[in-house]
Design a protein around this motif. Structure first.
Motif, PDB file in Angstrom:
ATOM      1  N   ASP A  90       0.759  -1.083   0.020  1.00  0.00           N
ATOM      2  CA  ASP A  90      -0.072   0.095   0.029  1.00  0.00           C
ATOM      3  C   ASP A  90       0.817   1.329   0.056  1.00  0.00           C
ATOM      4  N   ASP A  94       0.876   4.132  -2.903  1.00  0.00           N
ATOM      5  CA  ASP A  94       0.837   5.687  -2.534  1.00  0.00           C
ATOM      6  C   ASP A  94       1.933   6.312  -2.894  1.00  0.00           C
ATOM      7  N   THR A 121      -9.626  -1.447  -3.744  1.00  0.00           N
ATOM      8  CA  THR A 121      -9.074  -0.685  -2.700  1.00  0.00           C
ATOM      9  C   THR A 121      -8.547   0.441  -3.459  1.00  0.00           C
ATOM     10  N   LYS A 125      -9.845   4.382  -3.141  1.00  0.00           N
ATOM     11  CA  LYS A 125      -8.844   5.310  -2.451  1.00  0.00           C
ATOM     12  C   LYS A 125      -8.641   6.463  -3.407  1.00  0.00           C
TER      13      LYS A 125
END
Ligand code: NAD
Length: 372
Positions: A90, A94, A121, A125
């Protein structure tokens, strides 16, 4: 990530297609060998929508592969390690998305062929924070909705009166369901009514309320219904107007399933969307032969025309390439800051409007690819 992106020689990048190679087509984890997907998709932006190649940047993020066959292959060029997962993954993604926004502030970021969990996800996001979409979820939904609009012209049943049964409740299936619900509600029925028209079957059976293993995105489609184990039984019980195969499991639209569809409807809609052709839930020939030529058939990958009892049927190809290059071009021209579901619904209506009466007479619910 910032250093790597800084190396790119062109500043005016408007379209990025990125994958991590985890779910390439229906072929699974191809690791770094997934690079053909971003390159191929961006080629279609140029071929279908005239986006200059220098504005297109294909990216594969190599986070390893769980495909041990590849890891052990002497010619494999990617990292020979299991996939990065969890918080470390993750954080890397990012860092990537933030670096992209900094380096190319006007870019549209298309996620492609990520594994199911990461796809949902990442979309959740970033969709309200930057110009991005997931083609497997939203592009697939749009092209399938277009096919349903066209099929409705043949069957005379508007989409708001259709019952749909999906085989597969992953990115493609749930994406289609969500956009169909949006389209149905735009046409006047309630959201609850629209959800009740979409049924899903996954590897564990029919998606019903009594199941305790359902991921969040499947829950709105869990109906009050006894569990059903086989797809044939689901078809017999629900009598869907359309079956939509997005399972990656070839041969699952069996002869008894197709025969049941033909018993329940004069013009059953059969969409075998799993890619590549070898993964399709049934072949075009099986669909036409088992329904005595009455099936309205579309697939994800190409099938040749089929002649049945002297009549030639032309299968439609529900290829996302009808949708994403146009949506991307629109986003670039408008310098749009977000990509919305309304855009994909509009793209579906527009695509359906290009299907001619001649196309429909041949059973084709998409325009010929030569007119893309
Ligand atoms: P995914 O991994 O997110 O979902 C696959 C789903 O299939 C899961 O819900 C899984 O439970 C279910 N499944 C697996 N085996 C099953 C079985 N035997 N019976 C019932 N369900 C089963 O994958 P995805 O992104 O949704 O893609 C699925 C397929 O759809 C792929 O083959 C892909 O190529 C195809 N696809 C086609 C198009 C198109 O034609 N335009 C676009 C996107 C995806």
């Amino acid at each position: 990530m910032r250093e790597v992106l800084a190396n790119w020689p062109h500043d005016d990048v408007r379209m990025i297609v990125v994958t991590d190679g985890e779910r390439i087509l229906g072929l699974g984890d191809l690791g770094a060998n997934g690079m053909g997907i971003p390159i191929g998709k961006l080629t279609l932006y140029t071929a279908c929508a005239g986006v200059p190649p220098r504005q297109c940047l294909p990216i594969t993020i190599d986070v390893g592969t769980d495909n041990t066959h590849l890891r052990e292959s002497a010619s494999y060029m990617g990292l020979r390690q299991p996939r990065l997962r969890g918080a470390a993954y993750d954080a890397l993604l990012d860092e990537f998305v933030e670096a992209v926004q900094e380096r190319f502030p006007h870019v549209c970021l298309q996620f492609e062929d990520f594994g199911n969990h990461n796809a949902f996800t990442l979309l959740d996001k970033w969709r309200d924070r930057m110009c991005t979409f997931n083609d497997d979820i939203q592009g697939t939904a749009s092209v399938t909705l277009a096919g349903l609009y066209s099929a409705a012209r043949i069957t005379g049943t508007p989409i708001t009166d259709m019952r749909l049964l999906f085989l597969g409740a992953g990115e493609a299936g749930i994406g289609i369901g969500d956009l169909v619900v949006e389209a149905m509600t735009e046409e006047g029925i309630s959201s609850a009514d629209a959800h009740s028209r979409c049924w899903f079957m996954d590897s564990k059976g029919l998606v019903v309320k009594s199941r305790t293993d359902l991921a969040v995105h499947k829950q709105p489609y869990a109906h009050d219904h006894p569990p059903v184990g086989s797809f044939l039984e689901a078809v017999e019980t629900i009598k869907p107007h359309a079956i939509i195969g997005v399972s990656g499991m070839p041969g699952t639209f069996t002869a008894p399933v197709l025969a049941a569809m033909a018993r329940h409807h004069a013009r059953p809609i059969v969409m075998a969307l799993s890619n590549p052709t070898s993964k399709a839930e049934c072949t075009a020939r099986e669909a036409y032969a088992t329904t005595d030529g009455r099936a309205i058939f579309a697939s994800g990958s190409p099938f040749a025309p089929v002649t049945h009892k002297g009549r030639t049927h032309v299968p439609g190809q529900g290829n996302n390439a009808y949708i994403f290059p146009g949506v991307g071009l629109g986003v670039i021209v408008a310098d749009s800051s977000r990509v919305t579901d309304e855009m994909f619904a509009a793209a579906a209506r527009t695509l359906a409007s290009t299907v001619t009466e001649d196309d429909l007479a041949m059973g084709r619910i998409y325009p010929s690819l030569s007119r893309i």
